[in-house]
Write an enzyme that holds these catalytic residues in place. Structure first.
Site, short mmCIF file in Angstrom:
data_model
loop_
_atom_site.label_atom_id
_atom_site.label_comp_id
_atom_site.label_asym_id
_atom_site.label_seq_id
_atom_site.Cartn_x
_atom_site.Cartn_y
_atom_site.Cartn_z
N LYS A 46 -35.46 -10.50 -38.35
CA LYS A 46 -34.16 -9.71 -38.40
C LYS A 46 -33.16 -9.61 -38.99
CE LYS A 46 -32.69 -5.23 -36.24
NZ LYS A 46 -32.73 -3.85 -35.57
N SER A 93 -34.04 0.18 -36.21
CA SER A 93 -33.42 -0.05 -37.55
C SER A 93 -33.60 -1.59 -37.53
CB SER A 93 -32.44 -0.40 -36.70
OG SER A 93 -32.56 -1.56 -35.14
N SER A 94 -35.01 -2.05 -36.70
CA SER A 94 -35.66 -3.23 -37.70
C SER A 94 -37.04 -3.33 -38.57
CB SER A 94 -37.31 -3.53 -36.74
OG SER A 94 -36.09 -4.50 -35.19
N ILE A 100 -32.80 -1.09 -29.42
CA ILE A 100 -31.75 -0.66 -28.76
C ILE A 100 -32.20 1.10 -28.17
CG2 ILE A 100 -29.68 0.19 -29.68
CD1 ILE A 100 -28.18 -1.03 -27.92
N GLY A 101 -33.27 1.85 -29.34
CA GLY A 101 -33.20 2.99 -29.31
C GLY A 101 -34.93 3.37 -29.07
N GLY A 102 -35.37 2.36 -29.98
CA GLY A 102 -36.48 2.61 -30.72
C GLY A 102 -36.73 1.54 -31.85
N SER A 103 -35.75 0.87 -31.58
CA SER A 103 -35.97 0.46 -33.38
C SER A 103 -36.59 -1.34 -33.44
CB SER A 103 -34.14 -0.92 -33.00
OG SER A 103 -33.52 0.34 -32.92
#
Length: 625
Positions: free
Chosen positions: A189, A264-265, A285-288
């Site tokens: 990433k 985000s990934s 950090i939240g499901g990324s």
């Protein structure tokens, strides 16, 4: 100041005040001449006052005009600098892609017998085995995946840059032949530090600041014989589960180009889902990691917070401690995730980052066949799951029960309170100020616009909206209240203490229920564009485990059916509010897209989490014949 008629001028606070000292006018009042002279002086005073008013107005207008011109020029200059920065980043990416294409072409011409089709069908375990045995060469594998990555990127826009240093690393790869990932190309990433490469996190302000060194996990990958060869895309500012930014654009889904890859990934999810990489590293950090894995039909693991080093993993801003970020692997199957974790959890990583507990990978726990007590739920009570999410849980539950496991109903504790008071208020403890500062100096990406718009509101307006929304939308009211942040340092400490208490309360609840692991829904299917930033409540399914620091992984188990789509037409949601309506629109039109489930374990039991994921994966394959 002397005047023509013996008057004086007093300049006070920028205003010109004219006065006529009486003692200097030596003329009797009763005289007609005196009256004439006095009238003339009054008229003179009024004329000069009028002239000075006009002058002041002209000067004020000129100053305002000059200020506006200066402001305009400054904005034009900033806009030009922003465009130049974006153009330089775009040029670097284009040059890297072109050089990689040329290198691949030269290799193809000199090695026409390379069986790329076969290489691309091999699992990571099979690939590493053949590389170790010598039946495959690292060069054949590297150029096969480089070529595939270039093709996938043209379709999905998933890469931010080719790591041209990988071509040089390939020449010396035999020095790490004993590594567990010898000869394996690995994608990373964009926010992983790689020497001489930007870690922009999708924001303009971070461009042209290349990393001085490789991050710890990149170093460990190289020591284990892997070849990091490409960086992948992410959303602007990281704190979003879409995958678009003003620098590199929108990444799309490998299964449907009209859907997002998630984030985000998201660059990792798209590239691996499209077959362009056998293994990747993302951050969560939240499901990324888990959301793009779900959307793109691959596997992903968010390890226990702190299990892998975060040194050299760039966040959008530092210092936030309530909701933890974790680096983790992404791949086509669970065994690949396990092999990556085994490779990373080595003495070299523990030496490079002594803050990481030196706990090697527990192969025995991963390979255990002991029956498990598995908690499960179909909806977390905050965001009603989509029909395909619910069906996936029911089907996997039945398969696990048939395999001899015990399934126990479970519900997350105090989810409504936790989402606003711990998740939102934790990440946005400063009211969003740090994120907004990072977004300065560049355009705001459409995928982020709806999400961050309320962050710009002053605190009094957020509180007012929270009050006004209370009778209309309990979630909306609580969200605006949470977006005010914690307010003070003592309140921040209270918030941290509340998080600690909640973690221990949840662990205690697991023990009362006597469950080993948890099976729960995973957000999906892949959204239509521009909904991720608007449907933030859905993150309750993933972000909870960042707060708890529990390891959590995703494995695909099904695809959306026509029946799922028909049932979606009747979807109402738990609150039947604005967000429930948006979620319905976000997941519509998903027939044929991947559907996943999420597996969770207690902290430091990542191998048990992977073991459940592996069991689910095998049972689903067997059920398909």
């Amino acid at each position: 100041m002397a005047t023509e008629a013996g008057a004086t001028c007093d300049v006070t606070a920028g205003l010109v005040i004219w006065s006529v000292p009486v003692h200097e006018v030596d003329v009797p009042r009763s005289s007609p001449t005196n009256r004439t002279t006095t009238m003339e002086q009054v008229n003179l005073f009024l004329r000069r006052a009028e002239m000075d008013s006009r002058t002041a107005a002209l000067l004020t207008a000129a100053a305002c005009g000059a200020g506006a011109v200066v402001l305009l020029l400054r904005n034009m200059s900033r806009h030009r600098r922003t465009k130049d920065k974006i153009q330089r980043a775009s040029d670097r990416r284009t040059e890297g892609l072109q050089r990689a294409e040329q290198a691949v072409l030269r290799y193809r011409q000199s090695h026409p017998t390379t069986n790329s089709a076969l290489i691309l069908t091999l699992s990571l375990s099979e690939l590493t085995k053949q590389l170790q045995e010598g039946s495959l060469s690292p060069e054949d594998v590297f150029y096969t995946y480089m070529e595939k990555t270039l093709d996938v990127h043209k379709q999905l826009n998933c890469c931010t840059g080719i790591l041209l240093e990988s071509f040089d690393q390939l020449k010396t790869i035999d020095s790490n032949k004993k590594g567990l990932l010898y000869g394996v190309p690995v994608s990373i990433k964009e926010n992983f530090e790689y020497k001489n490469q930007d870690c922009s996190c999708g924001v303009i302000i971070n461009l042209d600041q290349p990393a001085n060194n490789d991050g710890v996990l990149v170093e460990v990958l190289k020591r284990q014989g892997a070849i990091p060869f490409v960086k992948t895309n992410l959303p602007q500012g990281l704190l979003n589960y879409d995958c678009s930014n003003p620098i590199y654009g929108q990444t799309v889904n490998p299964h449907n180009l009209q859907k997002t890859s998630g984030g985000s990934s998201g660059g990792e999810g798209a590239l691996i889902g499209g077959g362009g990489s056998p293994l990747g590293l993302g951050s969560d950090i939240g499901g990324s990691i888990r959301i793009p894995a779900s959307f793109c039909g691959i596997c992903g693991l968010k390890p226990t917070s702190g299990r892998l080093s975060s040194k050299g993993l760039r966040p959008i801003f530092r210092g936030q401690k309530s909701v933890s970020s974790s680096a983790g692997p992404m791949a086509k199957d669970v065994d690949s995730l396990a092999l990556c974790m085994q490779a990373l959890l080595c003495d070299h990583m523990f030496s490079l980052d002594p803050t990481v507990p030196p706990i090697p990978f527990n192969v025995e726990m991963y390979q255990s066949t002991k029956p498990l007590r598995i908690g499960y739920f179909e909806s977390d009570g905050y965001m009603q799951a989509s029909p395909s999410m619910t069906r996936a849980i029911r089907e996997v539950k039945a398969l696990l029960e048939q395999a001899g496991h015990t399934l126990v109903p479970y519900s997350p504790l105090k989810i409504d309170h936790v989402v606003t008071e711990m998740l939102i208020k934790g990440v946005m403890a400063d009211g969003g100020t740090s994120l907004l500062q990072k977004l300065e100096g560049g355009p705001l990406d459409p995928c982020l616009r709806s999400q961050v718009f309320p962050y710009y509101f002053p605190k009094w307006l957020k509180r007012t909206l929270s009050f006004l929304l209370k009778p209309l939308s309990t979630r909306g009211s609580a969200t605006f209240r949470a977006l005010c942040g914690v307010g003070s340092i003592p309140e921040l400490w209270k918030q941290h203490a509340a998080v600690e208490d909640y973690i221990h309360e949840t662990i205690g609840d697991w023990r009362r229920c006597n469950i080993d692991v948890l099976l729960c829904p995973m957000i999906g299917p892949a959204y239509n564009f521009l909904y991720c930033g608007r449907v933030t409540p859905a993150l309750s399914y993933t972000m909870l485990y960042n707060l708890l620091t529990f390891p959590a992984g995703v494995v695909p188990v099904s695809t959306v059916t026509a029946e799922d789509e028909e049932e979606l037409k009747h979807y109402k949601g738990n609150y039947q509010d604005y967000w429930d309506k948006l979620f319905k629109k976000a997941v519509s039109g998903g027939e044929g897209l991947p559907v996943a489930v999420q597996c969770v374990a207690l902290p430091w039991q990542d191998e048990l989490c992977l073991r459940l994921m592996k069991e689910v994966e095998q049972l689903v394959k067997q059920s398909r014949g």
